[in-house]
Motif scaffolding. Structure first.
Motif, PDB file in Angstrom:
ATOM      1  N   THR A  26    -101.813  -8.900  46.319  1.00 32.04           N
ATOM      2  CA  THR A  26    -101.194  -7.594  46.528  1.00 32.04           C
ATOM      3  C   THR A  26    -101.622  -6.682  45.382  1.00 32.04           C
ATOM      4  O   THR A  26    -102.027  -7.160  44.310  1.00 32.04           O
ATOM      5  CB  THR A  26     -99.663  -7.697  46.540  1.00 32.04           C
ATOM      6  OG1 THR A  26     -99.206  -8.083  45.242  1.00 32.04           O
ATOM      7  CG2 THR A  26     -99.203  -8.710  47.576  1.00 32.04           C
ATOM      8  N   GLN A  27    -101.539  -5.403  45.612  1.00 29.41           N
ATOM      9  CA  GLN A  27    -101.903  -4.454  44.567  1.00 29.41           C
ATOM     10  C   GLN A  27    -101.020  -4.670  43.333  1.00 29.41           C
ATOM     11  O   GLN A  27    -101.494  -4.582  42.200  1.00 29.41           O
ATOM     12  CB  GLN A  27    -101.741  -3.028  45.084  1.00 29.41           C
ATOM     13  CG  GLN A  27    -102.695  -2.668  46.207  1.00 29.41           C
ATOM     14  CD  GLN A  27    -104.106  -2.415  45.723  1.00 29.41           C
ATOM     15  OE1 GLN A  27    -104.817  -3.328  45.316  1.00 29.41           O
ATOM     16  NE2 GLN A  27    -104.504  -1.156  45.756  1.00 29.41           N
ATOM     17  N   ARG A  28     -99.762  -4.980  43.554  1.00 25.95           N
ATOM     18  CA  ARG A  28     -98.862  -5.216  42.422  1.00 25.95           C
ATOM     19  C   ARG A  28     -99.278  -6.451  41.633  1.00 25.95           C
ATOM     20  O   ARG A  28     -99.197  -6.473  40.402  1.00 25.95           O
ATOM     21  CB  ARG A  28     -97.422  -5.351  42.934  1.00 25.95           C
ATOM     22  CG  ARG A  28     -96.780  -4.010  43.327  1.00 25.95           C
ATOM     23  CD  ARG A  28     -95.473  -4.221  44.103  1.00 25.95           C
ATOM     24  NE  ARG A  28     -94.731  -2.988  44.346  1.00 25.95           N
ATOM     25  CZ  ARG A  28     -94.945  -2.174  45.381  1.00 25.95           C
ATOM     26  NH1 ARG A  28     -95.867  -2.462  46.271  1.00 25.95           N
ATOM     27  NH2 ARG A  28     -94.219  -1.075  45.523  1.00 25.95           N
ATOM     28  N   ALA A  29     -99.719  -7.490  42.335  1.00 26.44           N
ATOM     29  CA  ALA A  29    -100.134  -8.723  41.650  1.00 26.44           C
ATOM     30  C   ALA A  29    -101.395  -8.483  40.828  1.00 26.44           C
ATOM     31  O   ALA A  29    -101.505  -8.961  39.687  1.00 26.44           O
ATOM     32  CB  ALA A  29    -100.369  -9.832  42.675  1.00 26.44           C
ATOM     33  N   VAL A  30    -102.341  -7.744  41.399  1.00 22.34           N
ATOM     34  CA  VAL A  30    -103.565  -7.432  40.666  1.00 22.34           C
ATOM     35  C   VAL A  30    -103.229  -6.616  39.424  1.00 22.34           C
ATOM     36  O   VAL A  30    -103.704  -6.903  38.317  1.00 22.34           O
ATOM     37  CB  VAL A  30    -104.558  -6.656  41.555  1.00 22.34           C
ATOM     38  CG1 VAL A  30    -105.767  -6.204  40.741  1.00 22.34           C
ATOM     39  CG2 VAL A  30    -105.005  -7.508  42.734  1.00 22.34           C
TER      40      VAL A  30
END
Lengths: 183, 183
Positions: A26-30
């Motif tokens: 996810t963008q948040r994880a990246v």
DNA sequence: GTCTATACGACGATAGAC
DNA sequence: GTCTATCGTCGTATAGAC
């Protein structure tokens, strides 16, 4: 002044896919992996698909390099077999990266990268099939390998026997058929 | 008292996929199509994946019927060729349904349905390859077709020439190779 | 220019009333 | 069996702090 970089973001995304699977990317994880907040990624990549295209381009180059290395200095038929094994090894090593390479939502307009990565393929198959049918033979072999490894990594095959044997049989049979079509 | 039914929900989901694409298949869209609210679907299917498995099972049966019809009353080699064309026609007609059939996230434990759908395949290929290699030959042909149509519907192929020709060449070469392995 | 805080809309899914 | 209401997560747009 910058807390991260394009390359670091791409590598973080690749690592998440390899280690935790594509569904966890996810963008948040990246963003968390590179020490930044999610919206900051949009200053460097237009959207998630753009980031994935960058990961894909790198993976495609990696696959191409492995194929070229496998074919290095080999006669056409052994080169084809070694490339087939390298192709399968790549897909087994990181199946989610493999799926990314062939993701229909991430296709480039140019196709130049695909052509370059698969060039060693075309070279070896053209020699086996004869000049007029090189492209068809390369396409057939790519399709064969793609089908074999997708059935294998997706667990979609009827899965009767061991995959090793089925893989060798299929690739060998196709090579035989192509060689025969050449005459 | 019931406003809808399992079958109606499955058909609505299938229609949305065929007409508008898999990305537009949401629980809310399915619910709206059958005239209920989204949470009501969960009384009939445990989750979205369960609903998709039902759609997939139906599609698999459809594909199996088409393969059987194509092979009906044909000698092994023409049967294989006609099944190959039927397989490709199915994937071209509704690519998102085809992808659903081979979606790794929707695989059944039993595999019985896959086996049944692909039985005509196994029969024809066993006769071409000889008894000992029937399973390997069927697996090889399935992989070949799967690879060919996926490259085609995903637009992943280097896409040099027309797909019709490449498809015929690949299937024919593999059939030749398999027949040769039999001797 | 680079990043953060906040927020919006859509998604899958759950809880509880009728 | 269906509803309303709501939660948590996703991608991502916007506005403003350094």
């Amino acid at each position: 002044m910058t807390k991260t970089s394009d390359a670091q973001i791409v590598e973080a995304a690749r690592l998440i896919i390899v280690l935790h699977g594509a569904t966890r990317l996810t963008q948040r994880a990246v963003a968390a992996a590179v020490g930044v907040q999610a919206p900051s990624l949009y200053k460097r990549f237009a959207d998630k698909a753009a980031l994935l295209r960058a990961v894909r381009a790198q993976a495609l180059a990696d696959l191409g390099a492995r194929l070229a290395a496998a074919a290095q200095g080999q006669a056409p038929a052994p080169a084809a077999m070694r490339m087939a094994n390298a192709f399968r090894a790549f897909s087994a090593e990181c199946p989610d990266i493999y799926r990314l390479i062939f993701d229909p939502a991430l296709q480039d307009a140019g196709r130049g990268a695909e052509r370059a990565a698969l060039a060693p393929f075309e070279t070896a198959l053209a020699k086996i099939a004869g000049a007029g049918q090189g492209a068809s033979a390369a396409h057939a072999m790519l399709a064969m390998l793609h089908g074999l490894v997708r059935l294998e990594i997706d667990g979609s095959a009827p899965a009767t026997g061991p995959h090793d044997e089925a893989f060798r049989f299929a690739v060998y049979a196709l090579l035989q058929g192509i060689a025969q079509s050449a005459g």
